[in-house]
Every structure is written in structure tokens, then in C-alpha cells.
Design a protein around this motif. Sequence first.
Motif, PDB file in Angstrom:
ATOM      1  N   LEU A  31       0.828  -1.200   0.000  1.00  0.00           N
ATOM      2  CA  LEU A  31       0.000   0.000   0.000  1.00  0.00           C
ATOM      3  C   LEU A  31       0.867   1.256   0.000  1.00  0.00           C
ATOM      4  O   LEU A  31       0.615   2.207  -0.758  1.00  0.00           O
ATOM      5  N   LEU A  32       1.901   1.251   0.830  1.00  0.00           N
ATOM      6  CA  LEU A  32       2.807   2.396   0.894  1.00  0.00           C
ATOM      7  C   LEU A  32       3.497   2.609  -0.451  1.00  0.00           C
ATOM      8  O   LEU A  32       3.653   3.749  -0.912  1.00  0.00           O
ATOM      9  N   TRP A  33       3.910   1.510  -1.076  1.00  0.00           N
ATOM     10  CA  TRP A  33       4.601   1.608  -2.374  1.00  0.00           C
ATOM     11  C   TRP A  33       3.668   2.176  -3.438  1.00  0.00           C
ATOM     12  O   TRP A  33       4.060   3.029  -4.226  1.00  0.00           O
ATOM     13  N   LEU A  34       2.418   1.705  -3.436  1.00  0.00           N
ATOM     14  CA  LEU A  34       1.446   2.207  -4.414  1.00  0.00           C
ATOM     15  C   LEU A  34       1.187   3.699  -4.213  1.00  0.00           C
ATOM     16  O   LEU A  34       1.110   4.467  -5.181  1.00  0.00           O
ATOM     17  N   VAL A  35       1.043   4.116  -2.958  1.00  0.00           N
ATOM     18  CA  VAL A  35       0.830   5.538  -2.655  1.00  0.00           C
ATOM     19  C   VAL A  35       2.024   6.360  -3.120  1.00  0.00           C
ATOM     20  O   VAL A  35       1.869   7.463  -3.659  1.00  0.00           O
ATOM     21  N   LEU A  97       2.342  11.785   4.121  1.00  0.00           N
ATOM     22  CA  LEU A  97       2.299  11.268   2.758  1.00  0.00           C
ATOM     23  C   LEU A  97       3.536  11.672   1.966  1.00  0.00           C
ATOM     24  O   LEU A  97       3.979  10.932   1.081  1.00  0.00           O
ATOM     25  N   GLU A  98       4.111  12.817   2.264  1.00  0.00           N
ATOM     26  CA  GLU A  98       5.367  13.216   1.624  1.00  0.00           C
ATOM     27  C   GLU A  98       6.489  12.257   2.019  1.00  0.00           C
ATOM     28  O   GLU A  98       7.363  11.934   1.212  1.00  0.00           O
ATOM     29  N   MET A  99       6.447  11.798   3.266  1.00  0.00           N
ATOM     30  CA  MET A  99       7.426  10.824   3.730  1.00  0.00           C
ATOM     31  C   MET A  99       7.260   9.508   2.962  1.00  0.00           C
ATOM     32  O   MET A  99       8.243   8.897   2.544  1.00  0.00           O
ATOM     33  N   VAL A 100       6.010   9.082   2.770  1.00  0.00           N
ATOM     34  CA  VAL A 100       5.736   7.874   1.986  1.00  0.00           C
ATOM     35  C   VAL A 100       6.187   8.065   0.539  1.00  0.00           C
ATOM     36  O   VAL A 100       6.775   7.170  -0.072  1.00  0.00           O
ATOM     37  N   LYS A 101       5.921   9.248   0.008  1.00  0.00           N
ATOM     38  CA  LYS A 101       6.303   9.568  -1.373  1.00  0.00           C
ATOM     39  C   LYS A 101       7.810   9.446  -1.574  1.00  0.00           C
ATOM     40  O   LYS A 101       8.279   9.149  -2.691  1.00  0.00           O
ATOM     41  N   SER A 102       8.589   9.629  -0.501  1.00  0.00           N
ATOM     42  CA  SER A 102      10.051   9.536  -0.579  1.00  0.00           C
ATOM     43  C   SER A 102      10.524   8.180  -1.093  1.00  0.00           C
ATOM     44  O   SER A 102      11.633   8.057  -1.622  1.00  0.00           O
ATOM     45  N   LEU A 103       9.681   7.160  -0.937  1.00  0.00           N
ATOM     46  CA  LEU A 103      10.009   5.814  -1.416  1.00  0.00           C
ATOM     47  C   LEU A 103      10.352   5.812  -2.902  1.00  0.00           C
ATOM     48  O   LEU A 103      11.235   5.074  -3.343  1.00  0.00           O
ATOM     49  N   SER A 104       9.647   6.655  -3.653  1.00  0.00           N
ATOM     50  CA  SER A 104       9.802   6.621  -5.108  1.00  0.00           C
ATOM     51  C   SER A 104      10.356   7.919  -5.696  1.00  0.00           C
ATOM     52  O   SER A 104      10.487   8.030  -6.913  1.00  0.00           O
ATOM     53  N   MET A 105      10.677   8.870  -4.854  1.00  0.00           N
ATOM     54  CA  MET A 105      11.177  10.146  -5.367  1.00  0.00           C
ATOM     55  C   MET A 105      12.632  10.045  -5.813  1.00  0.00           C
ATOM     56  O   MET A 105      13.438   9.373  -5.176  1.00  0.00           O
ATOM     57  N   TRP A 144      12.716  15.406   4.506  1.00  0.00           N
ATOM     58  CA  TRP A 144      13.325  15.736   3.220  1.00  0.00           C
ATOM     59  C   TRP A 144      14.655  16.467   3.373  1.00  0.00           C
ATOM     60  O   TRP A 144      15.367  16.674   2.388  1.00  0.00           O
ATOM     61  N   LEU A 145      14.993  16.813   4.583  1.00  0.00           N
ATOM     62  CA  LEU A 145      16.289  17.444   4.836  1.00  0.00           C
ATOM     63  C   LEU A 145      17.438  16.525   4.436  1.00  0.00           C
ATOM     64  O   LEU A 145      18.563  16.972   4.204  1.00  0.00           O
ATOM     65  N   MET A 146      17.140  15.225   4.323  1.00  0.00           N
ATOM     66  CA  MET A 146      18.169  14.253   3.940  1.00  0.00           C
ATOM     67  C   MET A 146      18.773  14.553   2.573  1.00  0.00           C
ATOM     68  O   MET A 146      19.880  14.097   2.261  1.00  0.00           O
ATOM     69  N   ILE A 147      18.083  15.360   1.751  1.00  0.00           N
ATOM     70  CA  ILE A 147      18.610  15.672   0.415  1.00  0.00           C
ATOM     71  C   ILE A 147      19.871  16.520   0.507  1.00  0.00           C
ATOM     72  O   ILE A 147      20.627  16.629  -0.480  1.00  0.00           O
ATOM     73  N   LEU A 148      20.144  17.088   1.658  1.00  0.00           N
ATOM     74  CA  LEU A 148      21.369  17.865   1.845  1.00  0.00           C
ATOM     75  C   LEU A 148      22.606  17.033   1.527  1.00  0.00           C
ATOM     76  O   LEU A 148      23.630  17.549   1.090  1.00  0.00           O
TER      77      LEU A 148
END
Length: 322
Positions: A31-35, A97-105, A144-148
Motif C-alpha cells: 500500500l505504501l509503495w502504491l501511494v 504522505l510526503e514521507m511515503v512519497k520519498s520511497l519513489s522520489m 526531506w532534509l536528507m537531500i542535503l
Amino acid sequence: MEKQTLVFRNAYICKKKLFMQLLAYCLAFPLLWLVSKLPFSVIYILSDLIYFFVYRVFGYRKTTVRKNLALALSEKSDEERLQIEKDFYKHMCDMFLEMVKSLSMTDEEMKRRFTFSNLELISEYEKKGKSIILMCAHYASWEWLMILSNYITFESYAIYKKIGNRYFDALVRKIRGQHNAKLIESKKSIETMELHKEQGIRAFYGFASDQSPQLAKAKYWDKFMGIEVPVYTGAEMLAKRLDMNMLFVKVEKIKRGYYQATLVPLVDEPIKVPDYEITSLYLREVEKQILDKPEHYFWTHKRWKHIGKKKLVNKKSTTARI
């Protein structure tokens, strides 16, 4: 015989626990992957739906949030606090949901949505040749701070509390790894950072130190939003022990799905600053963010649960020494 039976029983309980963890992960991950594959436009429609159930139907931690808002923002009217409460829950659902979205970003997509206003400061601090502690708060978007890590030449680590479910813990580590960031369990942070120092590894270490420490381990109390509370001091103490520089990262939510971070120097040469002064400076920076846009702070945490307990802790400490 009884001892052997106990060993078998404990082994059975352990295996059962692992199986239940695996089952929960297997049910949730698809479910998380699909989201995570959904476009952001659909993500935020889903967020609005989740907000309705989380806030209006189930009232998730609503009592805690209201108590926190009343304590920290007592100067505001009931109507103002109610609006902040609603806006906070909307932001919290977005952030989840942004955190979940990180799976595929991809890195490029995250860079576009999470920007930095003064990246040149990174190069300046790396040229000093010392590792850097980066302090942040549970505000706006700390995930998303991890992108640093994509903008630095040093290694990148975040100090975190290990998740009870080993499979979800591994998933979080995997997501971080996709964006060149690594995690260090909080209880292993001292030994790991000391080892890095011995090995000559220079790195950024991210600390979110605005939550409440265990009362028994509280070494320093300070006013946070006008209320005296115990405070985490580990980041400051490690910076002094290992001769590291320190930065605060101020994150601002521009609009849904877009953030901008600004790096703020806390002090020059932390080793020369009196104990707890840096921690106090950090809290003042967090307060500025909260007062600016309080709806973006993480109000569900019981940050002020130890209010009024300082004398009790001091009394126990004195009794123990006697």
C-alpha cells in the motif's frame, strides 16, 4: 528442565514477535509503495481525505495538541488556537504522505521541492576541516532534509531512534540510503562518532533535539516557549568533546510540497562556549520558527509533560548523593 522450557518459550515468543512484525510489514508495504507512485496532485487529495478521518472522526491526539497549544501559545485566543490546530493536522497529513512519497522520489525531484537559500555556507564549513553537527527541529519537513547529502562532500548521518519493527526500520534506512544519507541509532551515536573521529571520517550529523528527554536523564532545564522543561544536550556535548562545528537549519514551508531551508551558524568554536549556552541558542531559533508559523510544528509530541517536575528531580538527585 524448567530452565530449558523457559529458553524454548522465550525463543517461541521471539519468533512469534518477528512473524507478526513481518506480517504487518507485508500488509503495509504494498500500500505504501502504491501511494508513493501517485502524482503529488493525487497525494494531496488523499491527504485531505486522511485529515478528515484523523482529525474529525478519530481525533488523533487532539487532547495533547490542544494542551500543548494552550501552554505554548497562551497569548492567542481560543479561535486562533483552534485554527492553528486545524492547519497543523492538515500539515501533518501532508508530511506523512510526503514521507511515503520519498520511497519513489528521485534526487532531482526532491531537490526541486526542498531547496536551500545559502548552500555556499556548506563549502565554507567543510573547508574548516571539522565534522559538523546540524541541529534541526520537528518543524515543517525534517524528513526531506536528507537531500542535503547530495550537496556535500562529507559523509551524511542522521541520529534517530530505532523503530521497533525491524522490517520498517530497514525500510527507513533504505529510503535514506537512496538519497545518500545514513542513520545512526541514538544510543550508539557517541561510540560511532568517536570512532569516526579516530578514523578521520568527516561528516555531517543531524540532530533533532527539541523533544523531551527522559526525566531521570535530564541534565539541563531551560525555558521553551516560556515554560521550563528538560532539554536534550547531547549535540552540544558531542560538539565540544569531538571538536566539531555546529549549524542550525531553519526550514520554511513555502506551499504544499515545497520547502526552503536556511543554514544558520550557532557559534564559532563550540569548545570555547560555556556549557548549555549553545543548547539555549538552539531553542531560541526553534521558538522563532514556531512563533512565525506555529501550524508547522509537531504538536502531537508531549513536549511539556515534565512541567513543574524540576524540583522533584533535584530532590532525588540530592538524596542519591547523600
